[in-house]
Design a protein around this motif. Sequence first.
Motif, PDB file in Angstrom:
ATOM      1  N   PRO A 106      -0.722   1.339 -12.539  1.00  0.00           N
ATOM      2  CA  PRO A 106       0.617   1.917 -12.387  1.00  0.00           C
ATOM      3  C   PRO A 106       1.055   2.046 -10.935  1.00  0.00           C
ATOM      4  CG  PRO A 106      -0.977   3.622 -12.909  1.00  0.00           C
ATOM      5  CD  PRO A 106      -1.700   2.318 -13.022  1.00  0.00           C
ATOM      6  N   ASP A 107       2.362   1.859 -10.738  1.00  0.00           N
ATOM      7  CA  ASP A 107       2.995   2.087  -9.436  1.00  0.00           C
ATOM      8  C   ASP A 107       3.302   3.567  -9.242  1.00  0.00           C
ATOM      9  OD1 ASP A 107       3.410  -0.799  -8.905  1.00  0.00           O
ATOM     10  OD2 ASP A 107       4.794  -0.625 -10.591  1.00  0.00           O
ATOM     11  N   GLY A 153      -0.540   1.789  -2.734  1.00  0.00           N
ATOM     12  CA  GLY A 153       0.793   2.223  -2.350  1.00  0.00           C
ATOM     13  C   GLY A 153       1.535   2.987  -3.425  1.00  0.00           C
ATOM     14  N   ALA A 154       0.810   3.475  -4.420  1.00  0.00           N
ATOM     15  CA  ALA A 154       1.431   4.154  -5.558  1.00  0.00           C
ATOM     16  C   ALA A 154       2.033   5.507  -5.163  1.00  0.00           C
ATOM     17  CB  ALA A 154       0.412   4.355  -6.671  1.00  0.00           C
ATOM     18  N   PRO A 183      -7.053   7.418  -1.438  1.00  0.00           N
ATOM     19  CA  PRO A 183      -6.557   6.994  -0.124  1.00  0.00           C
ATOM     20  C   PRO A 183      -5.442   5.959  -0.183  1.00  0.00           C
ATOM     21  CG  PRO A 183      -8.722   6.072  -0.548  1.00  0.00           C
ATOM     22  CD  PRO A 183      -8.441   7.030  -1.664  1.00  0.00           C
ATOM     23  N   THR A 184      -5.236   5.328  -1.321  1.00  0.00           N
ATOM     24  CA  THR A 184      -4.182   4.306  -1.409  1.00  0.00           C
ATOM     25  C   THR A 184      -2.827   4.869  -1.840  1.00  0.00           C
ATOM     26  OG1 THR A 184      -4.839   3.753  -3.663  1.00  0.00           O
ATOM     27  CG2 THR A 184      -5.821   2.454  -1.879  1.00  0.00           C
ATOM     28  N   LEU A 193       6.299  14.259  -0.080  1.00  0.00           N
ATOM     29  CA  LEU A 193       5.606  13.906   1.158  1.00  0.00           C
ATOM     30  C   LEU A 193       5.283  12.427   1.177  1.00  0.00           C
ATOM     31  CD1 LEU A 193       3.197  16.877   0.804  1.00  0.00           C
ATOM     32  CD2 LEU A 193       4.782  16.653   2.702  1.00  0.00           C
ATOM     33  N   ASP A 194       5.473  11.799   2.310  1.00  0.00           N
ATOM     34  CA  ASP A 194       5.011  10.442   2.512  1.00  0.00           C
ATOM     35  C   ASP A 194       3.635  10.537   3.153  1.00  0.00           C
ATOM     36  OD1 ASP A 194       7.166   8.928   1.479  1.00  0.00           O
ATOM     37  OD2 ASP A 194       8.344   9.513   3.229  1.00  0.00           O
ATOM     38  N   LEU A 195       2.660   9.898   2.544  1.00  0.00           N
ATOM     39  CA  LEU A 195       1.285   9.981   3.011  1.00  0.00           C
ATOM     40  C   LEU A 195       1.005   8.861   4.005  1.00  0.00           C
ATOM     41  CD1 LEU A 195      -0.330  10.566  -0.488  1.00  0.00           C
ATOM     42  CD2 LEU A 195       0.447  12.279   1.154  1.00  0.00           C
TER      43      LEU A 195
END
Length: 193
Positions: A68-69, A91-92, A109-110, A183-185
């Motif tokens: 899943p995205d 990038g999910a 971590p992704t 939040l953008d990680l």
Amino acid sequence: MSNEIRLHGRGGQGTVLAAGILAQALAEEGKWAIAIPTFGFERRGAPVSAFLRVDDRPIRSLTNIYHPDVIVCIDQTLGRAVNIFAGMAPGATLVLASRKSPAELDLPPTARRLGLVDAVSIAMELFKRPITNSVMLGALARTTGMVSLESLARAMEGSHFRDAGLAQNLEAIRRGYDETEVLDLKESCHAYA
């Protein structure tokens, strides 16, 4: 625009219903969407998943979603019973019902985007029960921008909520949207942008 979404919850929380409402809301916006439920043990409290594909073109694949995205978890305790991050695409986006701060969460971590909302507190205030599916639809809309609150409201009005609880569920969607922290990680160490 093609997205695959996996929703996680427990039996009785409306996970499958949320996927259906989301698919209807996306269709309202002119997108192709299909909700695919899966149940496992069909009892209250057992882990439940639902899958949703959305695209700008007709959808041919009706299988479960394995990479899943977007992952939406509507129950803050489910991570102890099920690996909700299994197969997550790089990038999910994660949309989680949690009272914890981002630093307290053990995130893959992704993951690149995180939406957090204290959905249980909102649900207890509105429904007097921890039914968080409507709250999490609002959180998903806020975190991803893939669906509008107006389309979610129209889909909710067309569902079985027409007579009982519609106003509360519409309020739950709105509060989920308003109270979600997004939040953008960053790439490494999950330092938060």
